[in-house]
Design a protein around this motif. Structure first.
Motif, PDB file in Angstrom:
ATOM      1  N   ALA A 136       0.843  -1.198   0.000  1.00  0.00           N
ATOM      2  CA  ALA A 136       0.000   0.000   0.000  1.00  0.00           C
ATOM      3  C   ALA A 136       0.877   1.247   0.000  1.00  0.00           C
ATOM      4  CB  ALA A 136      -0.885  -0.008   1.243  1.00  0.00           C
ATOM      5  N   MET A 137       0.359   2.314  -0.605  1.00  0.00           N
ATOM      6  CA  MET A 137       1.094   3.597  -0.592  1.00  0.00           C
ATOM      7  C   MET A 137       1.449   3.975   0.841  1.00  0.00           C
ATOM      8  SD  MET A 137      -1.178   5.815  -3.337  1.00  0.00           S
ATOM      9  CE  MET A 137      -0.247   7.330  -3.181  1.00  0.00           C
ATOM     10  N   GLU A 138       0.440   3.942   1.718  1.00  0.00           N
ATOM     11  CA  GLU A 138       0.654   4.368   3.098  1.00  0.00           C
ATOM     12  C   GLU A 138       1.617   3.430   3.840  1.00  0.00           C
ATOM     13  OE1 GLU A 138      -2.138   3.394   1.720  1.00  0.00           O
ATOM     14  OE2 GLU A 138      -3.242   1.991   3.000  1.00  0.00           O
ATOM     15  N   ALA A 139       1.602   2.140   3.447  1.00  0.00           N
ATOM     16  CA  ALA A 139       2.495   1.165   4.088  1.00  0.00           C
ATOM     17  C   ALA A 139       3.960   1.473   3.796  1.00  0.00           C
ATOM     18  CB  ALA A 139       2.151  -0.242   3.606  1.00  0.00           C
ATOM     19  N   CYS A 140       4.202   2.244   2.750  1.00  0.00           N
ATOM     20  CA  CYS A 140       5.579   2.617   2.384  1.00  0.00           C
ATOM     21  C   CYS A 140       5.891   4.052   2.826  1.00  0.00           C
ATOM     22  CB  CYS A 140       5.764   2.473   0.884  1.00  0.00           C
ATOM     23  SG  CYS A 140       5.501   0.787   0.319  1.00  0.00           S
ATOM     24  N   GLY A 141       5.001   4.628   3.629  1.00  0.00           N
ATOM     25  CA  GLY A 141       5.276   5.956   4.182  1.00  0.00           C
ATOM     26  C   GLY A 141       4.804   7.117   3.330  1.00  0.00           C
ATOM     27  N   ILE A 142       3.980   6.834   2.322  1.00  0.00           N
ATOM     28  CA  ILE A 142       3.478   7.930   1.474  1.00  0.00           C
ATOM     29  C   ILE A 142       2.267   8.577   2.154  1.00  0.00           C
ATOM     30  CG2 ILE A 142       2.427   8.502  -0.754  1.00  0.00           C
ATOM     31  CD1 ILE A 142       4.042   6.137  -1.957  1.00  0.00           C
ATOM     32  N   ASP A 143       2.308   9.897   2.252  1.00  0.00           N
ATOM     33  CA  ASP A 143       1.178  10.672   2.777  1.00  0.00           C
ATOM     34  C   ASP A 143       0.131  10.739   1.656  1.00  0.00           C
ATOM     35  OD1 ASP A 143      -0.632  12.591   3.564  1.00  0.00           O
ATOM     36  OD2 ASP A 143       0.878  14.018   4.282  1.00  0.00           O
ATOM     37  N   VAL A 144      -0.831   9.835   1.715  1.00  0.00           N
ATOM     38  CA  VAL A 144      -1.815   9.705   0.632  1.00  0.00           C
ATOM     39  C   VAL A 144      -2.719  10.949   0.574  1.00  0.00           C
ATOM     40  CG1 VAL A 144      -3.716   8.301  -0.272  1.00  0.00           C
ATOM     41  CG2 VAL A 144      -1.757   7.186   0.810  1.00  0.00           C
ATOM     42  N   PHE A 145      -3.088  11.478   1.720  1.00  0.00           N
ATOM     43  CA  PHE A 145      -3.954  12.667   1.736  1.00  0.00           C
ATOM     44  C   PHE A 145      -3.290  13.824   0.995  1.00  0.00           C
ATOM     45  CE2 PHE A 145      -7.663  12.025   4.476  1.00  0.00           C
ATOM     46  CZ  PHE A 145      -7.394  10.759   4.952  1.00  0.00           C
ATOM     47  N   HIS A 146      -2.052  14.104   1.358  1.00  0.00           N
ATOM     48  CA  HIS A 146      -1.349  15.219   0.714  1.00  0.00           C
ATOM     49  C   HIS A 146      -1.171  14.958  -0.778  1.00  0.00           C
ATOM     50  CE1 HIS A 146       1.595  18.428   0.044  1.00  0.00           C
ATOM     51  NE2 HIS A 146       2.178  17.538  -0.732  1.00  0.00           N
ATOM     52  N   THR A 147      -0.723  13.753  -1.108  1.00  0.00           N
ATOM     53  CA  THR A 147      -0.423  13.420  -2.504  1.00  0.00           C
ATOM     54  C   THR A 147      -1.682  13.521  -3.366  1.00  0.00           C
ATOM     55  OG1 THR A 147       1.377  11.988  -1.745  1.00  0.00           O
ATOM     56  CG2 THR A 147       0.604  11.654  -4.002  1.00  0.00           C
ATOM     57  N   ALA A 148      -2.813  13.061  -2.825  1.00  0.00           N
ATOM     58  CA  ALA A 148      -4.070  13.146  -3.572  1.00  0.00           C
ATOM     59  C   ALA A 148      -4.500  14.611  -3.720  1.00  0.00           C
ATOM     60  CB  ALA A 148      -5.153  12.349  -2.854  1.00  0.00           C
ATOM     61  N   ARG A 149      -4.503  15.334  -2.624  1.00  0.00           N
ATOM     62  CA  ARG A 149      -5.024  16.718  -2.668  1.00  0.00           C
ATOM     63  C   ARG A 149      -4.192  17.620  -3.561  1.00  0.00           C
ATOM     64  NH1 ARG A 149      -6.474  17.227   3.770  1.00  0.00           N
ATOM     65  NH2 ARG A 149      -8.523  16.208   3.633  1.00  0.00           N
ATOM     66  N   VAL A 150      -2.870  17.502  -3.465  1.00  0.00           N
ATOM     67  CA  VAL A 150      -2.004  18.391  -4.240  1.00  0.00           C
ATOM     68  C   VAL A 150      -2.154  18.108  -5.743  1.00  0.00           C
ATOM     69  CG1 VAL A 150       0.175  17.089  -4.366  1.00  0.00           C
ATOM     70  CG2 VAL A 150       0.219  19.546  -3.979  1.00  0.00           C
ATOM     71  N   PRO A 154     -10.158  14.461  -4.578  1.00  0.00           N
ATOM     72  CA  PRO A 154     -10.811  14.635  -3.287  1.00  0.00           C
ATOM     73  C   PRO A 154     -10.428  13.532  -2.324  1.00  0.00           C
ATOM     74  CG  PRO A 154     -12.312  13.563  -4.800  1.00  0.00           C
ATOM     75  CD  PRO A 154     -11.028  13.818  -5.574  1.00  0.00           C
ATOM     76  N   ILE A 155     -10.267  13.869  -1.065  1.00  0.00           N
ATOM     77  CA  ILE A 155     -10.103  12.850  -0.017  1.00  0.00           C
ATOM     78  C   ILE A 155     -10.355  13.518   1.323  1.00  0.00           C
ATOM     79  CG2 ILE A 155      -7.567  13.163   0.034  1.00  0.00           C
ATOM     80  CD1 ILE A 155      -7.395  10.168   0.939  1.00  0.00           C
ATOM     81  N   GLU A 156     -11.209  12.881   2.121  1.00  0.00           N
ATOM     82  CA  GLU A 156     -11.526  13.387   3.458  1.00  0.00           C
ATOM     83  C   GLU A 156     -11.390  12.240   4.452  1.00  0.00           C
ATOM     84  OE1 GLU A 156     -11.986  16.475   4.106  1.00  0.00           O
ATOM     85  OE2 GLU A 156     -12.136  17.154   2.029  1.00  0.00           O
ATOM     86  N   VAL A 157     -11.204  12.584   5.717  1.00  0.00           N
ATOM     87  CA  VAL A 157     -11.212  11.569   6.771  1.00  0.00           C
ATOM     88  C   VAL A 157     -12.610  10.962   6.830  1.00  0.00           C
ATOM     89  CG1 VAL A 157     -11.061  11.217   9.268  1.00  0.00           C
ATOM     90  CG2 VAL A 157      -9.396  12.698   8.111  1.00  0.00           C
ATOM     91  N   VAL A 158     -12.672   9.637   6.827  1.00  0.00           N
ATOM     92  CA  VAL A 158     -13.966   8.950   6.901  1.00  0.00           C
ATOM     93  C   VAL A 158     -14.381   8.900   8.363  1.00  0.00           C
ATOM     94  CG1 VAL A 158     -15.141   6.745   6.519  1.00  0.00           C
ATOM     95  CG2 VAL A 158     -13.527   7.603   4.819  1.00  0.00           C
ATOM     96  N   THR A 159     -15.553   9.439   8.659  1.00  0.00           N
ATOM     97  CA  THR A 159     -15.995   9.537  10.054  1.00  0.00           C
ATOM     98  C   THR A 159     -17.227   8.697  10.364  1.00  0.00           C
ATOM     99  OG1 THR A 159     -17.253  11.516   9.494  1.00  0.00           O
ATOM    100  CG2 THR A 159     -15.024  11.858  10.357  1.00  0.00           C
ATOM    101  N   SER A 160     -17.814   8.069   9.333  1.00  0.00           N
ATOM    102  CA  SER A 160     -18.949   7.189   9.612  1.00  0.00           C
ATOM    103  C   SER A 160     -18.996   6.074   8.574  1.00  0.00           C
ATOM    104  CB  SER A 160     -20.268   7.968   9.583  1.00  0.00           C
ATOM    105  OG  SER A 160     -20.754   8.054   8.265  1.00  0.00           O
ATOM    106  N   ALA A 161     -19.688   4.986   8.926  1.00  0.00           N
ATOM    107  CA  ALA A 161     -19.775   3.823   8.036  1.00  0.00           C
ATOM    108  C   ALA A 161     -20.544   4.150   6.763  1.00  0.00           C
ATOM    109  CB  ALA A 161     -20.437   2.665   8.769  1.00  0.00           C
TER     110      ALA A 161
END
Ligand code: SF4
Length: 174
Positions: A136-150, A154-161
């Motif tokens: 996974a991207m994140e498993a290798c230390g990639i900040d997925v939120f930043h990389t996607a947004r820049v 779109p990407i937001e923290v998921v807060t509900s099912a």
């Protein structure tokens, strides 16, 4: 046709393939926009049930520092967006292979979340499906939120099912 025009056509084809194979979005990005940060691995280690359970997750995966050094060897990448982890993890190895066979010998893919191709991961030995399992991207230390947004995704923290998730995969091209 000049080499650069051929290259642009190749990149467009790779994006088109990702979309045809089920990606919600796909884009050519500059590899320099892929950000690696030390805290990402700590989020895997503390708070994720997948830690130490899959060969595609820490502690088996490259550290953020190792990933950053590898990413620095590339100029371009394809970033892939989907609303389902499985879609990303199906597309990435196939697209990596397609890019490699087109002559881009450095092609290297990263998926999303833990690999569930086997019920029990072969963590004490080798991966049973090396052709299909990618870290996974994140498993290798990639900040997925930043990389996607820049890169305009779109990407937001998921807060509900009930909230739709945004998942990303990456293939470094050349
Ligand atoms: S394919 Fe199987 S052995 Fe390989 S990482 Fe995935 S679960 Fe583990």
């Amino acid at each position: 046709m000049s080499r650069s025009r051929v290259h642009q056509a190749d990149l467009k084809r790779f994006v088109k393939l990702a979309l045809e194979w089920g990606a919600h979005g796909a884009r050519v990005i500059r590899a320099s926009t892929v950000r690696c940060e030390p805290w990402v691995r700590l989020k895997c280690q503390f708070g994720c049930g997948g830690y130490n359970k899959r060969l595609t997750c820490p502690p088996f995966t490259p550290t953020p520092e190792e990933t950053a050094k590898a990413v620095a060897c590339y100029k371009r990448a394809i970033l892939i967006h989907a609303h389902d982890n499985d879609v990303i993890n199906e597309i990435v190895p196939v697209l990596e292979r397609e890019i490699f066979l087109a002559g881009y010998y450095k092609a290297l893919g990263f998926g999303s979340g833990p690999c569930y191709l086997c019920e029990r991961c072969n963590i004490n030995r080798r991966c049973k499906h090396p052709e299909d399992a990618r870290p996974a991207m994140e498993a290798c230390g990639i900040d997925v939120f930043h990389t996607a947004r820049v890169n305009g995704f779109p990407i937001e923290v998921v807060t509900s099912a009930h909230q739709q998730g945004d998942y990303f995969g990456l293939v470094l091209v050349d």
